[in-house]
Design an enzyme around this catalytic site. Structure first.
Site, PDB file in Angstrom:
ATOM      1  N   ARG A 179       0.839  -1.218   0.000  1.00  0.00           N
ATOM      2  CA  ARG A 179       0.000   0.000   0.000  1.00  0.00           C
ATOM      3  C   ARG A 179       0.874   1.269   0.000  1.00  0.00           C
ATOM      4  NH1 ARG A 179      -2.982  -3.824  -0.405  1.00  0.00           N
ATOM      5  NH2 ARG A 179      -4.944  -4.148   0.706  1.00  0.00           N
ATOM      6  N   SER A 262     -10.373  -1.577   4.546  1.00  0.00           N
ATOM      7  CA  SER A 262      -9.500  -1.875   5.687  1.00  0.00           C
ATOM      8  C   SER A 262      -9.035  -0.572   6.302  1.00  0.00           C
ATOM      9  CB  SER A 262      -8.263  -2.649   5.239  1.00  0.00           C
ATOM     10  OG  SER A 262      -8.613  -3.871   4.682  1.00  0.00           O
ATOM     11  N   GLU A 366      -4.330   2.432   7.575  1.00  0.00           N
ATOM     12  CA  GLU A 366      -4.083   2.388   6.129  1.00  0.00           C
ATOM     13  C   GLU A 366      -4.737   3.611   5.493  1.00  0.00           C
ATOM     14  OE1 GLU A 366      -5.767   0.745   2.419  1.00  0.00           O
ATOM     15  OE2 GLU A 366      -5.508  -1.102   3.582  1.00  0.00           O
TER      16      GLU A 366
HETATM   17  N1  EPU Z   1      -9.788 -12.540  10.371  1.00  0.00           N
HETATM   18  C1  EPU Z   1     -10.278 -12.691  11.658  1.00  0.00           C
HETATM   19  N2  EPU Z   1     -11.557 -12.332  11.909  1.00  0.00           N
HETATM   20  C2  EPU Z   1     -12.372 -11.843  10.941  1.00  0.00           C
HETATM   21  C3  EPU Z   1     -11.881 -11.677   9.626  1.00  0.00           C
HETATM   22  C4  EPU Z   1     -10.561 -12.032   9.368  1.00  0.00           C
HETATM   23  O1  EPU Z   1      -9.584 -13.155  12.548  1.00  0.00           O
HETATM   24  O2  EPU Z   1     -13.534 -11.531  11.269  1.00  0.00           O
HETATM   25  C5  EPU Z   1      -8.387 -12.926  10.092  1.00  0.00           C
HETATM   26  C6  EPU Z   1      -8.342 -14.339   9.563  1.00  0.00           C
HETATM   27  O3  EPU Z   1      -7.236 -14.989  10.118  1.00  0.00           O
HETATM   28  C7  EPU Z   1      -8.115 -14.137   8.074  1.00  0.00           C
HETATM   29  C8  EPU Z   1      -7.244 -12.905   8.105  1.00  0.00           C
HETATM   30  O4  EPU Z   1      -7.806 -12.098   9.139  1.00  0.00           O
HETATM   31  O5  EPU Z   1      -7.471 -15.230   7.516  1.00  0.00           O
HETATM   32  C9  EPU Z   1      -7.166 -12.144   6.817  1.00  0.00           C
HETATM   33  O6  EPU Z   1      -8.471 -11.724   6.435  1.00  0.00           O
HETATM   34  P1  EPU Z   1      -8.787 -11.357   4.920  1.00  0.00           P
HETATM   35  O7  EPU Z   1      -8.384 -12.459   4.046  1.00  0.00           O
HETATM   36  O8  EPU Z   1     -10.203 -10.862   4.856  1.00  0.00           O
HETATM   37  O9  EPU Z   1      -7.779 -10.187   4.575  1.00  0.00           O
HETATM   38  P2  EPU Z   1      -7.288  -8.923   5.401  1.00  0.00           P
HETATM   39  O10 EPU Z   1      -5.863  -9.112   5.739  1.00  0.00           O
HETATM   40  O11 EPU Z   1      -8.208  -8.615   6.505  1.00  0.00           O
HETATM   41  C10 EPU Z   1      -6.482  -7.750   3.214  1.00  0.00           C
HETATM   42  C11 EPU Z   1      -6.566  -6.366   2.624  1.00  0.00           C
HETATM   43  C12 EPU Z   1      -7.942  -6.144   2.000  1.00  0.00           C
HETATM   44  C13 EPU Z   1      -8.144  -7.196   0.935  1.00  0.00           C
HETATM   45  C14 EPU Z   1      -8.047  -8.573   1.586  1.00  0.00           C
HETATM   46  C15 EPU Z   1      -8.175  -9.696   0.603  1.00  0.00           C
HETATM   47  C16 EPU Z   1      -5.109  -5.025   4.037  1.00  0.00           C
HETATM   48  C17 EPU Z   1      -5.016  -3.944   5.049  1.00  0.00           C
HETATM   49  N3  EPU Z   1      -6.336  -5.381   3.672  1.00  0.00           N
HETATM   50  O12 EPU Z   1      -7.410  -7.773   4.288  1.00  0.00           O
HETATM   51  O13 EPU Z   1      -7.916  -4.878   1.375  1.00  0.00           O
HETATM   52  O14 EPU Z   1      -9.413  -7.047   0.301  1.00  0.00           O
HETATM   53  O15 EPU Z   1      -6.759  -8.710   2.228  1.00  0.00           O
HETATM   54  O16 EPU Z   1      -7.016  -9.795  -0.131  1.00  0.00           O
HETATM   55  O17 EPU Z   1      -4.073  -5.509   3.574  1.00  0.00           O
HETATM   56  C18 EPU Z   1      -8.409  -2.586   1.712  1.00  0.00           C
HETATM   57  O18 EPU Z   1      -7.212  -2.380   1.573  1.00  0.00           O
HETATM   58  O19 EPU Z   1      -9.226  -1.640   1.936  1.00  0.00           O
HETATM   59  C19 EPU Z   1      -8.905  -3.943   1.663  1.00  0.00           C
HETATM   60  C20 EPU Z   1     -10.175  -4.261   1.858  1.00  0.00           C
END
Ligand code: EPU
Length: 370
Positions: A179, A262, A366
């Protein structure tokens, strides 16, 4: 055409839905108009805005908001690009010829993804349904489901408001990180205005299904097909459809509930720090307790901020007009539609403090605070 408005209401122009105004708002729809803008005369500070999907206005904006309406999508002459590695840094010799597509900074990123899927072009399908515009995607290096903008960007074309000339940056020159890019560095922030971005897409199938359970979701979407049909059904359109479904299940629809996606970045900790977190969690929850994480090549460990926030008990909690989204705690929402910036910021501070207290990890937003 250049359109100038004063005391412009920005409520509908920021996905968080903050009810704020800009002292001056200037919108242009061509490169020629951009050059005609008298930058020296604009009320300061100047903010160039895309879709307003990654920022939090902390109050009325006292300067000028600029917005691009440069809207075009054009395939560049495919024969003009040779399959040489120099054509794209990550492309090895003998690999498929990229299809170079030039896209105006004001194009809604998802409209570009939709266009690419219809054209049968691979590369941006995993980035489907991310709010925001193309210019901002190149500044922010947006990413989702194992793909980042930098993986498909070939060149970024800008107007240099200091030297008053057009410049272009190769993908290496953009200095992309998580990012992050050179365009976000404080010393040059605001100097370059993205006019258009050239992406390197592909006609060769290039499914990227390594993230989380994406492959399972795609398999179940094609499970009705027999094996031969299944091969043919794996298209950018199908993956786009699956990604949109996943995103709709996890993330709030900006038109229904304001947010900026996020809110925090996923933190990276040392291996020792991670071992301490794991030991503490096992001591508290039992030896079988697991801490989700991703080991990075340099030996550090990425721990999902969503998990930490949930562990601190924030998931679904409300605080005034703001709330932590109940399906994805990495997202702070404008729950009532009437939240004040102060309410979002107070919730942000409380989340940061409790994650620091429990895990000794400093979360960083972010979302840009303006
Ligand atoms: N998780 C929890 N509880 C929840 C949801 C998620 O514990 O209620 C944990 C789980 O372990 C899960 C992990 O968080 O495996 C990762 O969750 P997710 O795959 O939804 O991805 P994220 O890391 O939360 C990132 C990006 C998102 C992007 C998703 C999918 C960042 C800050 N965010 O989120 O980007 O859509 O991966 O690739 O890196 C954005 O930047 O606005 C955004 C939405």
């Amino acid at each position: 055409m250049i359109k100038t408005e004063y005391y412009k209401d920005l409520t509908k122009m920021n996905t968080f839905g903050m009810k704020v105004k800009a002292r001056c708002f200037v919108e242009y729809d061509s490169v020629a108009d951009l050059v005609d803008i008298e930058f020296e005369e604009l009320a300061r500070p100047v903010l160039h805005m895309g879709g307003g999907s990654n920022l939090l206005f902390t109050g009325d904006f006292k300067g000028t908001v600029l917005h691009s309406k440069i809207n075009f999508i054009e395939i560049l002459d495919e024969s003009s690009c040779h399959p040489e590695p120099s054509c794209h840094p990550e492309r090895s010799e003998g690999s498929a010829i990229p299809v170079l597509v030039s896209v105006g900074a004001g194009v809604v990123f998802d409209e570009f993804c939709e266009w690419a899927a219809k054209e049968g072009l691979w590369g941006v399908e995993n980035l489907s349904y991310i709010p925001g515009e193309v210019g901002a995607s190149a500044v922010q290096n947006i990413g989702a489901y194992g793909v980042e903008a930098k993986d498909v960007i070939h060149k970024v074309y800008c107007y240099d408001t200091v030297e008053e000339e057009f410049v272009s940056f190769s993908v290496e020159e953009c200095g992309y990180g998580y990012r992050d890019s050179i365009f976000k560095k404080p010393e040059i922030r605001g100097r370059y205005i993205v006019t258009h971005v050239v992406f390197a897409l592909s006609r060769e199938p290039k499914p990227q299904l390594g993230y989380g359970h994406l492959k399972d979701a795609v398999d179940s979407a094609t499970s009705a097909c027999n094996p031969e049909q299944r091969e043919g059904s794996l298209t950018p359109s199908l993956i786009r459809k699956v990604i949109i479904k996943i995103r709709k299940e996890k993330l709030p629809e900006p038109s229904v509930m304001g947010s900026a996606g996020s809110f925090f970045k996923n933190p990276v900790v040392s291996a020792e720090h991670f071992a301490r977190i794991e030991a503490a969690v096992k001591a508290e929850q039992g030896a079988d307790a697991k801490v989700p994480h991703y080991d990075l090549p340099d030996g550090t460990v990425k721990v999902p901020a969503a998990w930490m926030i949930e562990q601190c008990g924030w998931k679904g909690r409300r605080s005034g007009g703001a709330a932590v989204y109940d399906k994805q705690p990495l997202v702070i929402v404008n729950y009532t539609g009437e939240a004040y910036p102060e309410e979002i910021i107070s919730l942000e501070k409380r989340i940061i403090a409790s994650v620091k207290d429990k895990f000794d990890v400093e979360l960083h937003p972010e979302v840009d605070h303006i």
